[in-house]
Motif scaffolding. Structure first.
Motif, short mmCIF file in Angstrom:
data_model
loop_
_atom_site.label_atom_id
_atom_site.label_comp_id
_atom_site.label_asym_id
_atom_site.label_seq_id
_atom_site.Cartn_x
_atom_site.Cartn_y
_atom_site.Cartn_z
N PHE A 21 -23.40 -38.91 -21.50
CA PHE A 21 -23.40 -37.49 -21.20
C PHE A 21 -24.32 -36.73 -22.16
N LEU A 22 -24.25 -37.07 -23.44
CA LEU A 22 -25.12 -36.40 -24.41
C LEU A 22 -26.59 -36.67 -24.12
N LEU A 23 -26.88 -37.87 -23.65
CA LEU A 23 -28.28 -38.22 -23.37
C LEU A 23 -28.78 -37.63 -22.05
N GLU A 24 -27.89 -37.45 -21.12
CA GLU A 24 -28.31 -37.07 -19.77
C GLU A 24 -27.92 -35.65 -19.37
N ASN A 25 -27.45 -34.82 -20.31
CA ASN A 25 -26.94 -33.51 -19.92
C ASN A 25 -28.02 -32.46 -19.69
N THR A 26 -29.25 -32.75 -20.03
CA THR A 26 -30.33 -31.81 -19.76
C THR A 26 -31.28 -32.43 -18.75
N ASP A 27 -31.98 -31.58 -18.04
CA ASP A 27 -32.90 -32.06 -17.02
C ASP A 27 -34.22 -32.47 -17.65
N ARG A 28 -34.55 -33.74 -17.45
CA ARG A 28 -35.85 -34.23 -17.91
C ARG A 28 -36.92 -33.75 -16.96
N PRO A 29 -38.09 -33.45 -17.51
CA PRO A 29 -39.20 -33.06 -16.63
C PRO A 29 -39.76 -34.31 -15.93
N GLU A 30 -39.46 -34.45 -14.68
CA GLU A 30 -39.93 -35.60 -13.91
C GLU A 30 -41.26 -35.25 -13.25
N GLY A 31 -42.28 -36.06 -13.49
CA GLY A 31 -43.56 -35.90 -12.84
C GLY A 31 -44.38 -34.72 -13.33
N GLU A 32 -44.03 -34.18 -14.47
CA GLU A 32 -44.77 -33.03 -14.98
C GLU A 32 -45.77 -33.40 -16.07
N GLY A 33 -45.88 -34.66 -16.38
CA GLY A 33 -46.86 -35.10 -17.36
C GLY A 33 -46.25 -35.42 -18.71
N ALA A 34 -47.07 -36.06 -19.54
CA ALA A 34 -46.61 -36.52 -20.84
C ALA A 34 -46.34 -35.36 -21.80
N ALA A 35 -47.11 -34.31 -21.70
CA ALA A 35 -46.92 -33.17 -22.61
C ALA A 35 -45.57 -32.50 -22.37
N ALA A 36 -45.19 -32.35 -21.11
CA ALA A 36 -43.90 -31.75 -20.79
C ALA A 36 -42.75 -32.64 -21.26
N PHE A 37 -42.93 -33.95 -21.11
CA PHE A 37 -41.90 -34.88 -21.57
C PHE A 37 -41.79 -34.85 -23.09
N ALA A 38 -42.90 -34.83 -23.78
CA ALA A 38 -42.89 -34.77 -25.25
C ALA A 38 -42.23 -33.48 -25.73
N GLN A 39 -42.48 -32.39 -25.06
CA GLN A 39 -41.84 -31.12 -25.42
C GLN A 39 -40.33 -31.19 -25.16
N TRP A 40 -39.94 -31.81 -24.06
CA TRP A 40 -38.51 -31.96 -23.76
C TRP A 40 -37.83 -32.79 -24.83
N VAL A 41 -38.46 -33.89 -25.27
CA VAL A 41 -37.89 -34.73 -26.32
C VAL A 41 -37.78 -33.92 -27.62
N ALA A 42 -38.81 -33.16 -27.96
CA ALA A 42 -38.76 -32.35 -29.18
C ALA A 42 -37.66 -31.30 -29.11
N ASP A 43 -37.43 -30.74 -27.96
CA ASP A 43 -36.40 -29.72 -27.80
C ASP A 43 -34.99 -30.30 -27.82
N ASN A 44 -34.84 -31.54 -27.42
CA ASN A 44 -33.52 -32.16 -27.28
C ASN A 44 -33.31 -33.34 -28.21
N ASP A 45 -34.02 -33.39 -29.34
CA ASP A 45 -33.94 -34.56 -30.20
C ASP A 45 -32.55 -34.75 -30.81
N GLU A 47 -29.57 -34.03 -29.44
CA GLU A 47 -28.71 -34.62 -28.42
C GLU A 47 -29.07 -36.07 -28.15
N ILE A 48 -30.35 -36.37 -28.18
CA ILE A 48 -30.79 -37.74 -27.92
C ILE A 48 -30.31 -38.68 -29.01
#
Length: 109
Positions: A21-45, A47-48
């Protein structure tokens, strides 16, 4: 004390659910590119990392449960302990696969 040991399996499942639940409770940016994913990881580090640690403790409890299960099965078999060895080995392999599935999240964070 020994009669409570099988509850390690229940505790493992609870920790796996909380960790997932802690890992999956936020929406990952699917198909939006590596920069969006890297920003998501930085924002949710936080919880991860927390989810991965909780999940890892669940795997440790599962290993404890496997030890308890093996001792019960060896006592029940009263002879060659093929079935208990198979159950224990399968549980160890499952533990490795469970850790391998969530460790990349911690590495990304």
């Amino acid at each position: 004390m020994r009669r409570w040991e099988p509850l390690a399996g229940v505790g493992a499942v609870v920790l796996w659910i909380v960790g997932a639940f802690l890992l999956e409770n936020t929406d990952r940016p699917e198909g939006e590119g590596a920069a969006a994913f890297a920003q998501w990881v930085a924002d949710n580090d936080t919880e991860i990392v927390a989810g991965t640690v909780v999940y890892g403790f669940g795997v440790v409890l599962f290993l404890w449960f496997l030890g308890v299960l093996r001792s019960v099965l060896v006592t029940a078999e009263r002879g060659p302990t093929h079935y208990s060895a198979i159950a224990y080995g399968s549980g160890l392999a499952t533990s490795v696969c469970l850790l391998a599935s969530y460790l990349p999240w911690a590495k990304a964070a």
